[in-house]
Design a protein around this motif. Sequence first.
Motif, PDB file in Angstrom:
ATOM      1  N   ASP A 135      -2.631  -9.828  -4.339  1.00  0.00           N
ATOM      2  CA  ASP A 135      -3.940 -10.076  -4.940  1.00  0.00           C
ATOM      3  C   ASP A 135      -5.028  -9.230  -4.278  1.00  0.00           C
ATOM      4  N   ARG A 136      -4.941  -9.053  -2.979  1.00  0.00           N
ATOM      5  CA  ARG A 136      -5.945  -8.272  -2.243  1.00  0.00           C
ATOM      6  C   ARG A 136      -6.044  -6.841  -2.758  1.00  0.00           C
ATOM      7  N   LEU A 137      -4.937  -6.303  -3.234  1.00  0.00           N
ATOM      8  CA  LEU A 137      -4.917  -4.928  -3.749  1.00  0.00           C
ATOM      9  C   LEU A 137      -5.294  -4.860  -5.222  1.00  0.00           C
ATOM     10  N   GLY A 138      -5.679  -5.992  -5.802  1.00  0.00           N
ATOM     11  CA  GLY A 138      -6.070  -6.010  -7.206  1.00  0.00           C
ATOM     12  C   GLY A 138      -4.911  -6.129  -8.159  1.00  0.00           C
ATOM     13  N   ALA A 139      -3.717  -6.293  -7.615  1.00  0.00           N
ATOM     14  CA  ALA A 139      -2.533  -6.456  -8.453  1.00  0.00           C
ATOM     15  C   ALA A 139      -2.333  -7.940  -8.758  1.00  0.00           C
ATOM     16  N   LYS A 140      -1.359  -8.236  -9.590  1.00  0.00           N
ATOM     17  CA  LYS A 140      -1.130  -9.613 -10.038  1.00  0.00           C
ATOM     18  C   LYS A 140       0.179 -10.155  -9.473  1.00  0.00           C
ATOM     19  N   PRO A 141       0.107 -11.252  -8.694  1.00  0.00           N
ATOM     20  CA  PRO A 141       1.356 -11.918  -8.312  1.00  0.00           C
ATOM     21  C   PRO A 141       1.935 -12.637  -9.526  1.00  0.00           C
ATOM     22  N   MET A 159       0.832  -1.209   0.000  1.00  0.00           N
ATOM     23  CA  MET A 159       0.000   0.000   0.000  1.00  0.00           C
ATOM     24  C   MET A 159       0.867   1.260   0.000  1.00  0.00           C
ATOM     25  N   ALA A 160       1.927   1.219   0.799  1.00  0.00           N
ATOM     26  CA  ALA A 160       2.784   2.406   0.952  1.00  0.00           C
ATOM     27  C   ALA A 160       3.511   2.765  -0.331  1.00  0.00           C
ATOM     28  N   ILE A 161       3.860   1.764  -1.153  1.00  0.00           N
ATOM     29  CA  ILE A 161       4.553   2.077  -2.419  1.00  0.00           C
ATOM     30  C   ILE A 161       3.567   2.297  -3.557  1.00  0.00           C
ATOM     31  N   GLY A 162       2.267   2.238  -3.231  1.00  0.00           N
ATOM     32  CA  GLY A 162       1.250   2.613  -4.214  1.00  0.00           C
ATOM     33  C   GLY A 162       0.830   1.528  -5.168  1.00  0.00           C
ATOM     34  N   ILE A 163       0.922   0.254  -4.759  1.00  0.00           N
ATOM     35  CA  ILE A 163       0.474  -0.835  -5.632  1.00  0.00           C
ATOM     36  C   ILE A 163      -1.028  -0.716  -5.873  1.00  0.00           C
ATOM     37  N   GLN A 164      -1.423  -0.830  -7.148  1.00  0.00           N
ATOM     38  CA  GLN A 164      -2.810  -0.636  -7.558  1.00  0.00           C
ATOM     39  C   GLN A 164      -3.264  -1.772  -8.472  1.00  0.00           C
ATOM     40  N   PRO A 165      -4.576  -1.866  -8.734  1.00  0.00           N
ATOM     41  CA  PRO A 165      -5.067  -2.870  -9.678  1.00  0.00           C
ATOM     42  C   PRO A 165      -4.364  -2.740 -11.029  1.00  0.00           C
ATOM     43  N   ASN A 177      13.332 -11.976 -16.892  1.00  0.00           N
ATOM     44  CA  ASN A 177      12.429 -12.332 -17.990  1.00  0.00           C
ATOM     45  C   ASN A 177      10.953 -12.173 -17.629  1.00  0.00           C
ATOM     46  N   LEU A 178      10.673 -12.011 -16.344  1.00  0.00           N
ATOM     47  CA  LEU A 178       9.285 -11.849 -15.893  1.00  0.00           C
ATOM     48  C   LEU A 178       8.858 -10.387 -15.784  1.00  0.00           C
ATOM     49  N   ILE A 179       9.798  -9.476 -15.926  1.00  0.00           N
ATOM     50  CA  ILE A 179       9.493  -8.050 -15.797  1.00  0.00           C
ATOM     51  C   ILE A 179       8.775  -7.548 -17.046  1.00  0.00           C
ATOM     52  N   THR A 180       7.674  -6.829 -16.821  1.00  0.00           N
ATOM     53  CA  THR A 180       6.894  -6.216 -17.906  1.00  0.00           C
ATOM     54  C   THR A 180       6.717  -4.739 -17.583  1.00  0.00           C
ATOM     55  N   PRO A 181       6.107  -3.971 -18.491  1.00  0.00           N
ATOM     56  CA  PRO A 181       5.835  -2.561 -18.182  1.00  0.00           C
ATOM     57  C   PRO A 181       4.937  -2.370 -16.951  1.00  0.00           C
ATOM     58  N   ASN A 182       4.225  -3.439 -16.529  1.00  0.00           N
ATOM     59  CA  ASN A 182       3.330  -3.333 -15.373  1.00  0.00           C
ATOM     60  C   ASN A 182       3.992  -3.717 -14.055  1.00  0.00           C
ATOM     61  N   THR A 183       5.228  -4.198 -14.117  1.00  0.00           N
ATOM     62  CA  THR A 183       5.909  -4.626 -12.894  1.00  0.00           C
ATOM     63  C   THR A 183       6.266  -3.420 -12.025  1.00  0.00           C
ATOM     64  N   ARG A 184       5.931  -3.529 -10.743  1.00  0.00           N
ATOM     65  CA  ARG A 184       6.195  -2.426  -9.814  1.00  0.00           C
ATOM     66  C   ARG A 184       7.129  -2.814  -8.677  1.00  0.00           C
TER      67      ARG A 184
END
Length: 394
Positions: A106-112, A81-87, A131-138
């Motif tokens: 998962d609870r925050l709507g993000a993807k493990p 939450m503190a680093i701003g993880i979002q759906p 190899n698992l990093i995408t533009p959506n990786t936070r």
Amino acid sequence: MVTPLSPNVSDVTSVPLLDVARGNQPLKAEIMGAFSSIIDSGRFIGGPYVEALEQSVAQVSDAKFGIGCASGSDAILLALMAIGIQPGDEVICPSFTFFATASAVDRLGAKPVFVDIDPVTLNLDVAKIENLITPNTRAIIPVHLFGRCCEMDPILDLAKERNLHVIEDCAQSIGASDQGRRAGGMGSIGCYSFYPTKNIGGFGDGGLLTTNDEKLAARLRLLANHGMAPRYYHQAVGINSRLDALQAAVLLVKMKHLETYSQRRRENAIYYQQLIRRAGLSQIVSMPVSSPNCEHVWNQFTIRIANGRRDEVRRRLTEMQIGTEIYYPMSLHQQECFRHLSVPSGSLPETERASLEVLSLPIFPELTKAEQRFAIDGLAKILGEYSLAYRRVA
């Protein structure tokens, strides 16, 4: 110095996986004295015991700030939450870990996004992260599993290069280190659990976060208290996750003995390794090892029994009254609640193999050598390797 309550050597007929009462008994008077002080003060939330514990854990972690919370699970949730993880965001983490690591994502709507593990350390395989990093990786969550730190340099370098946060799951690794750097002080935030089975265990749930970032520390403290500052004025939608003073008092007493506990766990691990080799079992079971660059604190001593024999071995050890546990019998990507992630079976081969082979033996600090011999005697008998060549290690 803690004096354990040890059973007489000749009386060993069983070995518990964990003996919480044996560990707590020598500290009872000091803990009860702290309880009495808190009861007299009437201050059960926050206060000097919580503040002192926050400082103590931060110091052990080589971190500037410590923030108490209600559990290790909440610690991970608050960190995200503190680093701003979002759906829609993605967070890389192992599948071979306790549920809370991924459930908070998962609870925050993000993807493990699950990464496979190294078959020797059982920690995430750093070579497979990029190899698992995408533009959506936070963020990346390295779990310092069973008391051994992940190999952090490649993780930290990659995170810096890709502008990612590193959230350390330190639930099982208080006091551990990698390359001389302590768990909880290397990433953006460290997350601790004080569940009773941990190296420093409370009388219930409890957690704590560490960080070297002053702004993150303030954000974590705000979010853990309903986003409220000042009282009844809410700057953010936080959660109710405060560490009780009574739990902090217990933990503060135990923190004085952390190094003693860690050293005893190390000694127990070394003795197990000697016994397993002497019993001729080292070709049958794979046992955990430490490394010169890693200060292991041995929350668990986890062996591996291949060829589908693990469950039968455990059943027979239970019949001998030798405590064991399986951490973890089903990988997270195979759990019902994560089916929506559509992770193909076989895509994390080392993770899936470990779940079928791992078995943890008792290693708590008060464990006696006689109990360890009893446990390995039982294991040797079950595996058919017991012979006259087996000699007890003094």
